[in-house]
Structures are given as structure tokens and as C-alpha cells.
Design a protein around this motif. Sequence first.
Motif, mmCIF file in Angstrom:
data_model
loop_
_atom_site.group_PDB
_atom_site.id
_atom_site.type_symbol
_atom_site.label_atom_id
_atom_site.label_comp_id
_atom_site.label_asym_id
_atom_site.label_seq_id
_atom_site.Cartn_x
_atom_site.Cartn_y
_atom_site.Cartn_z
ATOM 1 N N GLN A 136 -7.537 -9.913 -2.468
ATOM 2 C CA GLN A 136 -7.565 -8.630 -3.170
ATOM 3 C C GLN A 136 -6.257 -7.870 -2.967
ATOM 4 O OE1 GLN A 136 -11.141 -7.195 -1.292
ATOM 5 N NE2 GLN A 136 -12.325 -7.421 -3.186
ATOM 6 N N MET A 137 -5.764 -7.841 -1.744
ATOM 7 C CA MET A 137 -4.521 -7.117 -1.467
ATOM 8 C C MET A 137 -3.336 -7.787 -2.168
ATOM 9 S SD MET A 137 -5.658 -4.555 -0.001
ATOM 10 C CE MET A 137 -4.075 -3.759 0.169
ATOM 11 N N ASN A 138 -3.320 -9.097 -2.188
ATOM 12 C CA ASN A 138 -2.255 -9.811 -2.911
ATOM 13 C C ASN A 138 -2.309 -9.504 -4.404
ATOM 14 O OD1 ASN A 138 -1.105 -10.986 -0.649
ATOM 15 N ND2 ASN A 138 -2.391 -12.806 -0.778
ATOM 16 N N GLU A 139 -3.515 -9.403 -4.952
ATOM 17 C CA GLU A 139 -3.663 -9.087 -6.371
ATOM 18 C C GLU A 139 -3.185 -7.667 -6.668
ATOM 19 O OE1 GLU A 139 -4.549 -9.888 -10.392
ATOM 20 O OE2 GLU A 139 -4.075 -11.142 -8.664
ATOM 21 N N CYS A 140 -3.432 -6.728 -5.752
ATOM 22 C CA CYS A 140 -2.918 -5.362 -5.915
ATOM 23 C C CYS A 140 -1.399 -5.389 -6.055
ATOM 24 C CB CYS A 140 -3.291 -4.494 -4.716
ATOM 25 S SG CYS A 140 -4.965 -3.893 -4.727
ATOM 26 N N LYS A 141 -0.763 -6.144 -5.180
ATOM 27 C CA LYS A 141 0.700 -6.244 -5.209
ATOM 28 C C LYS A 141 1.169 -6.917 -6.495
ATOM 29 C CE LYS A 141 0.986 -6.395 -0.215
ATOM 30 N NZ LYS A 141 1.080 -7.261 0.947
ATOM 31 N N ARG A 142 0.481 -7.990 -6.892
ATOM 32 C CA ARG A 142 0.875 -8.727 -8.096
ATOM 33 C C ARG A 142 0.788 -7.826 -9.325
ATOM 34 N NH1 ARG A 142 -0.674 -11.318 -12.492
ATOM 35 N NH2 ARG A 142 -2.867 -10.786 -12.328
ATOM 36 N N GLN A 143 -0.281 -7.046 -9.420
ATOM 37 C CA GLN A 143 -0.487 -6.177 -10.578
ATOM 38 C C GLN A 143 0.276 -4.860 -10.472
ATOM 39 O OE1 GLN A 143 -4.511 -5.374 -11.817
ATOM 40 N NE2 GLN A 143 -5.178 -7.455 -11.394
ATOM 41 N N LYS A 144 0.847 -4.591 -9.290
ATOM 42 C CA LYS A 144 1.518 -3.308 -9.043
ATOM 43 C C LYS A 144 0.598 -2.145 -9.396
ATOM 44 C CE LYS A 144 5.974 -5.400 -9.794
ATOM 45 N NZ LYS A 144 7.136 -5.541 -10.637
ATOM 46 N N LEU A 145 -0.609 -2.208 -8.825
ATOM 47 C CA LEU A 145 -1.620 -1.202 -9.121
ATOM 48 C C LEU A 145 -1.211 0.181 -8.623
ATOM 49 C CD1 LEU A 145 -4.953 -3.067 -8.306
ATOM 50 C CD2 LEU A 145 -3.896 -2.687 -10.523
ATOM 51 N N LYS A 146 -1.688 1.188 -9.310
ATOM 52 C CA LYS A 146 -1.432 2.560 -8.897
ATOM 53 C C LYS A 146 -2.221 2.860 -7.632
ATOM 54 C CE LYS A 146 -0.194 4.458 -13.309
ATOM 55 N NZ LYS A 146 -0.289 5.600 -14.196
ATOM 56 N N SER A 147 -1.818 3.900 -6.954
ATOM 57 C CA SER A 147 -2.412 4.278 -5.667
ATOM 58 C C SER A 147 -3.925 4.449 -5.740
ATOM 59 C CB SER A 147 -1.787 5.569 -5.152
ATOM 60 O OG SER A 147 -0.415 5.399 -4.921
ATOM 61 N N GLN A 148 -4.430 5.058 -6.819
ATOM 62 C CA GLN A 148 -5.863 5.315 -6.913
ATOM 63 C C GLN A 148 -6.669 4.024 -6.851
ATOM 64 O OE1 GLN A 148 -3.601 6.504 -9.119
ATOM 65 N NE2 GLN A 148 -4.199 8.501 -9.915
ATOM 66 N N LYS A 149 -6.229 2.995 -7.562
ATOM 67 C CA LYS A 149 -6.979 1.739 -7.596
ATOM 68 C C LYS A 149 -6.925 1.022 -6.260
ATOM 69 C CE LYS A 149 -6.668 1.116 -12.535
ATOM 70 N NZ LYS A 149 -6.124 0.327 -13.631
ATOM 71 N N GLU A 150 -5.769 0.991 -5.633
ATOM 72 C CA GLU A 150 -5.679 0.361 -4.324
ATOM 73 C C GLU A 150 -6.497 1.153 -3.305
ATOM 74 O OE1 GLU A 150 -2.533 -1.158 -0.934
ATOM 75 O OE2 GLU A 150 -1.736 -0.535 -2.868
#
Length: 114
Positions: free
Chosen positions: A36-50
Motif C-alpha cells: 500500500q505504501m509503495n502504491e502511494c508513492k507510485r501514484q504520488k497520492l495527495k496527503s489526504q489519501k495517504e
Amino acid sequence: PQRQKTARAGQRRWKNLLERLRDEAEGATGKVFAKQMNECKRQKLKSQKEALLLFLNTAVRDKLIQAGKFCNVRDAKRGFIGWTSFTIIQCRATQFYRRVEDLFGEGSTPKVNT
């Protein structure tokens, strides 16, 4: 100008919250969490989603919720970064709800999309 001020203040608030949640999640383990954390980085998710992702994982760790089945972290049609569902542990519901309120800020009310 006021909208920009409000937006920037909101961004700062979520960034600060995210940093706190990251500190709380320090040392968290598990294959699903790492993906999940790797996917956050891959998608460059905004702070709210992470922040929401970290919040859910912390709630599981603290036994406030029980995670449902997970799907592939990249399958956005079936889930949110792997999450498909969760169940609130009944005897911890008040504590879970309090943390949800804290997540969105004291006195926050849902905004109506226009």
C-alpha cells in the motif's frame, strides 16, 4: 485570494497530520501495508489519501476496526489502495468515531460539492 489562503491552510494541515500519522505508523509491518505504501508513492497520492490509508492501518493495529478482504492495491475499481471493507469493533466504536473526527479537524462539517 481567500480561497487560495483557505486551500493552502488545508494543505498545510493535511501535511502536518500526515507527518504525525507516518510517525505513528513507524515500524508497521506486513506485506499488504508495504504494498500500500509503495502504491502511494507510485501514484504520488495527495496527503489526504495517504493519511486515510495510514489512519485505517493504525485503526486495525489498535483493534478499533477489523479489515475485510483486500484486493490488488492497483485495482481502484474494487477498493481503495487494497482496502475493500472494514468492520468497526463494537466495543471500540466511540473511540474510532473520535479518531475520525480528529482526522478531519475539530468542528469540521462535511462540505457540499457544487
